[in-house]
Write a protein that holds these residues in place. Structure first.
Motif, mmCIF file in Angstrom:
data_model
loop_
_atom_site.group_PDB
_atom_site.id
_atom_site.type_symbol
_atom_site.label_atom_id
_atom_site.label_comp_id
_atom_site.label_asym_id
_atom_site.label_seq_id
_atom_site.Cartn_x
_atom_site.Cartn_y
_atom_site.Cartn_z
ATOM 1 N N GLY A 48 0.796 -1.228 0.000
ATOM 2 C CA GLY A 48 0.000 0.000 0.000
ATOM 3 C C GLY A 48 0.819 1.265 0.000
ATOM 4 O O GLY A 48 0.372 2.285 0.539
ATOM 5 N N GLY A 49 2.014 1.207 -0.543
ATOM 6 C CA GLY A 49 2.870 2.387 -0.547
ATOM 7 C C GLY A 49 3.342 2.802 0.831
ATOM 8 O O GLY A 49 3.858 3.897 1.019
ATOM 9 N N GLY A 50 3.155 1.924 1.811
ATOM 10 C CA GLY A 50 3.597 2.209 3.176
ATOM 11 C C GLY A 50 2.564 2.921 4.024
ATOM 12 O O GLY A 50 2.852 3.323 5.150
ATOM 13 N N ASP A 51 1.342 3.069 3.508
ATOM 14 C CA ASP A 51 0.310 3.796 4.230
ATOM 15 C C ASP A 51 -0.411 2.873 5.217
ATOM 16 O O ASP A 51 -1.568 2.510 5.034
ATOM 17 N N HIS A 52 0.331 2.458 6.240
ATOM 18 C CA HIS A 52 -0.246 1.643 7.294
ATOM 19 C C HIS A 52 0.512 1.899 8.579
ATOM 20 O O HIS A 52 1.485 2.646 8.595
ATOM 21 N N THR A 53 0.044 1.301 9.658
ATOM 22 C CA THR A 53 0.504 1.634 11.010
ATOM 23 C C THR A 53 1.255 0.461 11.625
ATOM 24 O O THR A 53 0.863 -0.693 11.456
ATOM 25 N N ILE A 54 2.320 0.768 12.375
ATOM 26 C CA ILE A 54 3.018 -0.228 13.190
ATOM 27 C C ILE A 54 3.035 0.296 14.626
ATOM 28 O O ILE A 54 2.971 1.505 14.862
ATOM 29 N N PHE A 55 3.095 -0.614 15.578
ATOM 30 C CA PHE A 55 2.927 -0.270 16.983
ATOM 31 C C PHE A 55 4.191 -0.538 17.797
ATOM 32 O O PHE A 55 4.949 -1.457 17.498
ATOM 33 N N VAL A 56 4.369 0.258 18.858
ATOM 34 C CA VAL A 56 5.424 0.031 19.845
ATOM 35 C C VAL A 56 4.812 0.189 21.236
ATOM 36 O O VAL A 56 3.841 0.933 21.415
ATOM 37 N N ALA A 57 5.382 -0.512 22.201
ATOM 38 C CA ALA A 57 4.960 -0.382 23.595
ATOM 39 C C ALA A 57 6.156 -0.661 24.488
ATOM 40 O O ALA A 57 7.003 -1.492 24.163
ATOM 41 N N GLY A 58 6.228 0.036 25.592
ATOM 42 C CA GLY A 58 7.307 -0.188 26.541
ATOM 43 C C GLY A 58 7.253 0.830 27.660
ATOM 44 O O GLY A 58 6.562 1.849 27.558
ATOM 45 N N ASP A 59 8.003 0.557 28.704
ATOM 46 C CA ASP A 59 7.987 1.418 29.884
ATOM 47 C C ASP A 59 9.090 2.475 29.880
ATOM 48 O O ASP A 59 9.132 3.297 30.797
ATOM 49 N N TYR A 60 9.950 2.484 28.880
ATOM 50 C CA TYR A 60 11.102 3.384 28.859
ATOM 51 C C TYR A 60 11.073 4.230 27.590
ATOM 52 O O TYR A 60 11.276 3.721 26.487
ATOM 53 N N ALA A 61 10.821 5.529 27.766
ATOM 54 C CA ALA A 61 10.662 6.442 26.630
ATOM 55 C C ALA A 61 11.875 6.424 25.708
ATOM 56 O O ALA A 61 11.724 6.384 24.480
#
Length: 115
Positions: A48-61
């Motif tokens: 899709g030409g890169g038009d999508h979302t990836i996620f991150v999660a963690g306790d350390y900014a």
């Protein structure tokens, strides 16, 4: 939990990310990459030409910033920070759904979070 201890069940009450954090408390664990196929992780524009979302999660900014910078270097424009590492529970549950959708579609795809 020691490294050799049996893993506790994962899902809505725990995640592999949290288990790793408990096993290595001085390590700054960030959950990412598990909600996309690895080919798409390193080349997001291939779907899709890169038009999508990836996620991150963690306790350390600072650790999440480092992972986000890595993702951006791969070409990700939409990196959504889901907050603390407890959010890895949902990410890990979603990864099974992502695999099922990929099998149903017969190929790679992306999900876009519309804000």
């Amino acid at each position: 939990m020691g490294v050799d201890a049996p893993a506790r069940p994962r899902g809505h009450t725990d995640s592999l990310g949290e288990q790793i954090q408990r096993a290595f408390p001085r390590t700054k664990v960030v959950k990412a990459f598990c909600t996309q196929e690895q080919e798409t992780v390193v080349d997001p524009k291939s779907v899709g030409g890169g038009d999508h979302t990836i996620f991150v999660a963690g306790d350390y900014a600072e650790a999440k910033t480092a992972v986000t910078e890595l993702l951006r270097s791969y070409g990700w424009d939409d990196v959504l920070d889901l907050g603390p590492l407890v959010s890895a529970r949902g990410m890990e549950m979603y990864s099974a759904m992502h695999m099922a959708i990929g099998l149903a579609l017969g190929g790679h795809f992306g999900v876009k979070i519309v804000r």
